[in-house]
Design a protein around this motif. Structure first.
Motif, PDB file in Angstrom:
ATOM      1  N   GLY A  73       0.814  -1.218   0.000  1.00 17.96           N
ATOM      2  CA  GLY A  73       0.000   0.000   0.000  1.00 17.96           C
ATOM      3  C   GLY A  73       0.840   1.257   0.000  1.00 17.96           C
ATOM      4  N   ASN A  74       1.947   1.226   0.733  1.00 20.14           N
ATOM      5  CA  ASN A  74       2.831   2.387   0.791  1.00 20.14           C
ATOM      6  C   ASN A  74       3.446   2.692  -0.562  1.00 20.14           C
ATOM      7  N   VAL A  75       3.934   1.659  -1.255  1.00 20.62           N
ATOM      8  CA  VAL A  75       4.581   1.866  -2.556  1.00 20.62           C
ATOM      9  C   VAL A  75       3.573   2.254  -3.633  1.00 20.62           C
ATOM     10  N   ILE A  76       2.465   1.511  -3.734  1.00 20.40           N
ATOM     11  CA  ILE A  76       1.446   1.839  -4.732  1.00 20.40           C
ATOM     12  C   ILE A  76       0.826   3.196  -4.430  1.00 20.40           C
ATOM     13  N   GLY A  77       0.573   3.454  -3.152  1.00 17.88           N
ATOM     14  CA  GLY A  77       0.022   4.751  -2.745  1.00 17.88           C
ATOM     15  C   GLY A  77       0.965   5.885  -3.087  1.00 17.88           C
ATOM     16  N   SER A  78       2.267   5.667  -2.900  1.00 15.98           N
ATOM     17  CA  SER A  78       3.270   6.685  -3.229  1.00 15.98           C
ATOM     18  C   SER A  78       3.354   6.898  -4.741  1.00 15.98           C
ATOM     19  N   TYR A  79       3.239   5.808  -5.496  1.00 19.28           N
ATOM     20  CA  TYR A  79       3.239   5.878  -6.965  1.00 19.28           C
ATOM     21  C   TYR A  79       2.112   6.802  -7.435  1.00 19.28           C
ATOM     22  N   ILE A  80       0.922   6.562  -6.895  1.00 18.95           N
ATOM     23  CA  ILE A  80      -0.244   7.385  -7.244  1.00 18.95           C
ATOM     24  C   ILE A  80      -0.047   8.815  -6.770  1.00 18.95           C
ATOM     25  N   CYS A  81       0.402   8.964  -5.530  1.00 19.18           N
ATOM     26  CA  CYS A  81       0.582  10.273  -4.920  1.00 19.18           C
ATOM     27  C   CYS A  81       1.623  11.107  -5.663  1.00 19.18           C
ATOM     28  N   ASN A  82       2.727  10.484  -6.056  1.00 19.66           N
ATOM     29  CA  ASN A  82       3.791  11.193  -6.765  1.00 19.66           C
ATOM     30  C   ASN A  82       3.297  11.826  -8.060  1.00 19.66           C
ATOM     31  N   ILE A  83       2.430  11.096  -8.766  1.00 21.52           N
ATOM     32  CA  ILE A  83       1.928  11.603 -10.040  1.00 21.52           C
ATOM     33  C   ILE A  83       0.721  12.523  -9.841  1.00 21.52           C
ATOM     34  N   ALA A  84      -0.325  11.991  -9.200  1.00 15.01           N
ATOM     35  CA  ALA A  84      -1.584  12.720  -9.095  1.00 15.01           C
ATOM     36  C   ALA A  84      -1.508  13.915  -8.144  1.00 15.01           C
ATOM     37  N   PHE A  85      -0.857  13.726  -7.007  1.00 11.70           N
ATOM     38  CA  PHE A  85      -0.800  14.794  -5.998  1.00 11.70           C
ATOM     39  C   PHE A  85       0.384  15.738  -6.235  1.00 11.70           C
ATOM     40  N   VAL A  86       1.601  15.160  -6.302  1.00  9.98           N
ATOM     41  CA  VAL A  86       2.804  15.987  -6.439  1.00  9.98           C
ATOM     42  C   VAL A  86       2.845  16.705  -7.786  1.00  9.98           C
ATOM     43  N   MET A  87       2.724  15.948  -8.897  1.00 13.37           N
ATOM     44  CA  MET A  87       2.750  16.567 -10.212  1.00 13.37           C
ATOM     45  C   MET A  87       1.515  17.437 -10.452  1.00 13.37           C
ATOM     46  N   GLY A  88       0.403  17.039  -9.855  1.00 12.75           N
ATOM     47  CA  GLY A  88      -0.822  17.837  -9.975  1.00 12.75           C
ATOM     48  C   GLY A  88      -0.632  19.217  -9.364  1.00 12.75           C
ATOM     49  N   ILE A  89      -0.106  19.268  -8.159  1.00  8.11           N
ATOM     50  CA  ILE A  89       0.136  20.545  -7.476  1.00  8.11           C
ATOM     51  C   ILE A  89       1.191  21.372  -8.206  1.00  8.11           C
ATOM     52  N   CYS A  90       2.297  20.729  -8.577  1.00 10.18           N
ATOM     53  CA  CYS A  90       3.399  21.437  -9.248  1.00 10.18           C
ATOM     54  C   CYS A  90       2.954  22.079 -10.563  1.00 10.18           C
ATOM     55  N   SER A  91       2.185  21.337 -11.360  1.00 11.90           N
ATOM     56  CA  SER A  91       1.748  21.860 -12.658  1.00 11.90           C
ATOM     57  C   SER A  91       0.657  22.918 -12.516  1.00 11.90           C
ATOM     58  N   LEU A  92      -0.098  22.877 -11.422  1.00 10.40           N
ATOM     59  CA  LEU A  92      -1.090  23.923 -11.167  1.00 10.40           C
ATOM     60  C   LEU A  92      -0.402  25.230 -10.792  1.00 10.40           C
ATOM     61  N   ILE A  93       0.674  25.114 -10.027  1.00  7.67           N
ATOM     62  CA  ILE A  93       1.440  26.299  -9.641  1.00  7.67           C
ATOM     63  C   ILE A  93       2.130  26.901 -10.859  1.00  7.67           C
ATOM     64  N   LYS A  94       2.751  26.017 -11.657  1.00 10.64           N
ATOM     65  CA  LYS A  94       3.448  26.462 -12.863  1.00 10.64           C
ATOM     66  C   LYS A  94       3.514  25.324 -13.862  1.00 10.64           C
ATOM     67  N   PRO A  95       2.963  25.513 -15.083  1.00 11.14           N
ATOM     68  CA  PRO A  95       3.033  24.450 -16.106  1.00 11.14           C
ATOM     69  C   PRO A  95       4.461  23.979 -16.325  1.00 11.14           C
ATOM     70  N   ILE A  96       4.629  22.662 -16.458  1.00 11.92           N
ATOM     71  CA  ILE A  96       5.959  22.058 -16.571  1.00 11.92           C
ATOM     72  C   ILE A  96       6.250  21.701 -18.027  1.00 11.92           C
ATOM     73  N   LYS A  97       7.265  22.338 -18.593  1.00 10.88           N
ATOM     74  CA  LYS A  97       7.653  22.054 -19.966  1.00 10.88           C
ATOM     75  C   LYS A  97       8.539  20.805 -20.026  1.00 10.88           C
ATOM     76  N   ILE A  98       8.284  19.959 -21.009  1.00 11.81           N
ATOM     77  CA  ILE A  98       9.070  18.740 -21.206  1.00 11.81           C
ATOM     78  C   ILE A  98      10.234  19.065 -22.133  1.00 11.81           C
ATOM     79  N   LYS A  99      11.438  19.074 -21.599  1.00 12.05           N
ATOM     80  CA  LYS A  99      12.619  19.407 -22.402  1.00 12.05           C
ATOM     81  C   LYS A  99      13.463  18.176 -22.748  1.00 12.05           C
ATOM     82  N   SER A 100      13.282  17.111 -22.003  1.00 13.46           N
ATOM     83  CA  SER A 100      14.091  15.912 -22.210  1.00 13.46           C
ATOM     84  C   SER A 100      13.458  14.976 -23.235  1.00 13.46           C
TER      85      SER A 100
END
Length: 315
Positions: A73-100
């Protein structure tokens, strides 16, 4: 009075994690600029390993003590959280350009590792042999990072190695070590105090692992990603999340299977709800990044909304 002290300790852990993230990112940026290593690779390797340690230790300890549902649960929950919560918040604050150019490769790898874990989990158990197999998958991730570094290194030959001073090396090395320590230990304090708060509120273990533990152990990723975004280092943020999820599904899950006495037991909820949810947010994240070459505010809102819906379902 006891719960008040737990809340105070929780806040202390949060402050440690935030400050540690700031120091860690500053040192990582300095390393990238002075050595010629791309910021994306710094994020995908060094930072990812450091920010993944909380998940690794929480899951292996839980598995060793016989709490497979908490480890998974910790690993799967973190997987979901990293994308949906962390990336969700970061991109709302400032859109993230893909340079790589390697975003798509690592994104597909992240999804593929989740698919492999799902296939291995269908029998309800991850065996010792399968645990070794999961750990072995990290080799492909290392190879991709080496290829990426060589490709970028050929394009960028201008490295300011002559400007490096011993004092700067010492200061940034200290920042790097101290920052990493504060992130990891701060997250450890957050998890411990968070579990005590959850126990006080009588929340089930599996829900704790998918929410409180997952969010707690994902705080280093959140802090480092936010700091990287604010410092105009989007590649570090993306590399951190991609690397962290790949390492979680390979090393953290593989090691958890190895330290468990009976192997890693997979619950029905993990198969029918948690992994499918992880797949949905991962596809939204990667498809948006490949097609639009950025993670915009709409995608961020979609990811964050998905996470809120997921939390409402499991509660």
């Amino acid at each position: 009075m006891n719960i008040i002290w737990v809340l105070i300790i929780f806040v202390i852990g949060l402050i440690m994690t935030v400050k540690g993230g700031d120091m860690f990112i500053e040192a990582a940026i300095w390393i990238a600029e002075r050595t010629g290593i791309s910021s994306g690779i710094i994020g995908a390797t060094i930072i990812s390993i450091a920010t993944t340690l909380p998940e690794f230790f929480v899951s292996t300890v839980a598995s060793n003590e016989g709490f497979s549902e908490m480890a998974v649960g910790n690993v799967i929950g973190s997987y979901i959280c990293n994308i949906a919560f962390v990336m969700g918040i970061c991109s709302l604050i400032k859109p993230i350009k893909i340079k790589s150019h390697f975003f798509g490769i690592k994104g597909i790898m992240m999804i593929a590792y989740l698919c492999i874990f799902f296939i291995l989990s269908k029998g309800g158990l991850i065996t010792y042999r399968e645990g070794y197999f999961l750990i072995g998958l990290v080799v492909f991730f290392i190879i991709v990072n080496i290829i990426e570094h060589k490709k970028i290194d050929r394009k960028n030959k201008k490295v300011k190695r002559g400007l490096i001073k011993k004092k700067d090396i010492l200061i940034n090395l200290l920042k790097f070590i101290l920052g990493g320590f504060l992130i990891i230990y701060g997250a450890h304090i957050l998890v411990d105090s968070g579990v005590k708060i959850a126990n006080f509120l009588r929340i089930p273990k599996q829900v704790i692992s998918l929410t409180l533990l997952a969010i707690g152990t994902s705080l280093p990723e959140l802090v480092t990603s936010l700091t990287a975004i604010l410092k105009q280092r989007q590649n570090i943020s993306l590399g951190n999340i991609l690397g962290a999820n790949i390492l979680n599904m390979s090393i953290a899950m593989g090691a958890s299977a190895l330290v468990s006495q009976r192997g890693l037991i997979i619950s029905k909820q993990t198969l029918v709800l948690d992994i499918p949810m992880a797949m949905i947010v991962a596809l939204i994240f990667i498809i948006s990044g490949i097609c639009k070459e950025k993670i915009g505010r709409f995608t961020g809102l979609l990811l964050l909304s998905s996470y809120v819906v997921y939390l409402l379902i499991i509660f």
